[in-house]
Design a protein around this motif. Structure first.
Motif: not given
Length: 234
Positions: A94-98, A123-134, A189-198
């Motif tokens: 996710x590029x922008x988790x809230x 969620x219907x707006x193309x300008x939102x970018x990414x993929x809808x969760x609605x 799509x079922x798995x959040x790809x976790x990561x740790x930059x270090x």
């Protein structure tokens, strides 16, 4: 491949690493073999003579529709990389988790804003970018692909042109079959790809000698294990 099964190798709560495991060593060897066997595109490889082309990220609905038509002579398809995740689904980031802070003095307003972002309208707006969760928003986004290539406004009827490997190609509106293909991909799509930059940095640095053929997979796995364990214990 690492991030889609991150929890298999990193227990952040328990501050433990598992990079010296047979699973991680096997993943290293598999990754190298895909390059050695020319299954994955490299800098000097012919893109039409490989199995996987990892150059493009899927960031929005239009990517799911256009990328298969751009690569491999218009016969491309999407495949998951091998993974150690237990759910056997496609991993995503996710590029922008809230999130809302429990200490916020404006919880009501924050919740109203979150509801607005999750509404059919947004969620219907193309300008939102990414993929809808609605779900309604997702349906509307998918249906918008049926307008690709038709042209709108002053460009109505002129169609959509793309340059593909130096050649101009017309992009046609999505069909029922195209939409069904996209829905099948997104439903997996079922798995959040976790990561740790270090840890990602440690893995990238320590695996380089293995991919260059200077160290064994077991040697670099041990080095990663030592460094990741030290980091997690700090």
């Amino acid at each position: 491949m690492l991030n889609s099964g991150f929890a298999k190798f990193v227990d952040q709560g328990g501050k433990k690493a598992k990079f010296d495991s047979p699973e991680f060593i096997g993943m290293l060897k598999l990754a190298k073999s895909m390059y050695d066997d020319k299954m994955i595109l490299t800098g000097n490889a012919d893109s039409e003579n490989v199995v996987f082309d990892p150059r493009a990220n899927v960031l929005m609905y239009a990517d799911l529709y256009t990328l298969p038509k751009i690569f491999f002579g218009g016969k491309g398809a999407f495949y998951d990389l091998p993974s150690e995740n237990e759910t056997k689904g496609t991993a995503f980031t996710a590029a922008m988790p809230l999130a809302m802070s429990s200490k916020s003095a404006n919880k009501k307003e924050a919740w109203e804003f979150m509801k607005f972002l999750l509404s059919d309208e947004m969620q219907s707006a193309i300008e939102l970018g990414g993929f809808a969760v609605n779900k309604n928003g997702a349906k509307a986004q998918e249906e918008s692909l049926r307008q690709i290539g038709t042209g709108t406004g002053e460009k109505k009827g002129k169609g959509m042109k793309m340059m593909i490997q130096g050649k101009e190609a017309a992009m046609e509106p999505a069909t029922d079959q195209d939409i069904a293909m996209i829905e099948k991909i997104l439903n997996n799509v079922k798995v959040y790809a976790e990561s740790d930059p270090k840890i990602t940095s440690i893995v990238a640095e320590e695996t380089a000698p293995f991919f260059q053929g200077r160290k064994s997979a077991e040697e670099v796995a041990k080095a990663i294990q030592n460094k990741a364990s030290t980091y997690l214990q700090e």
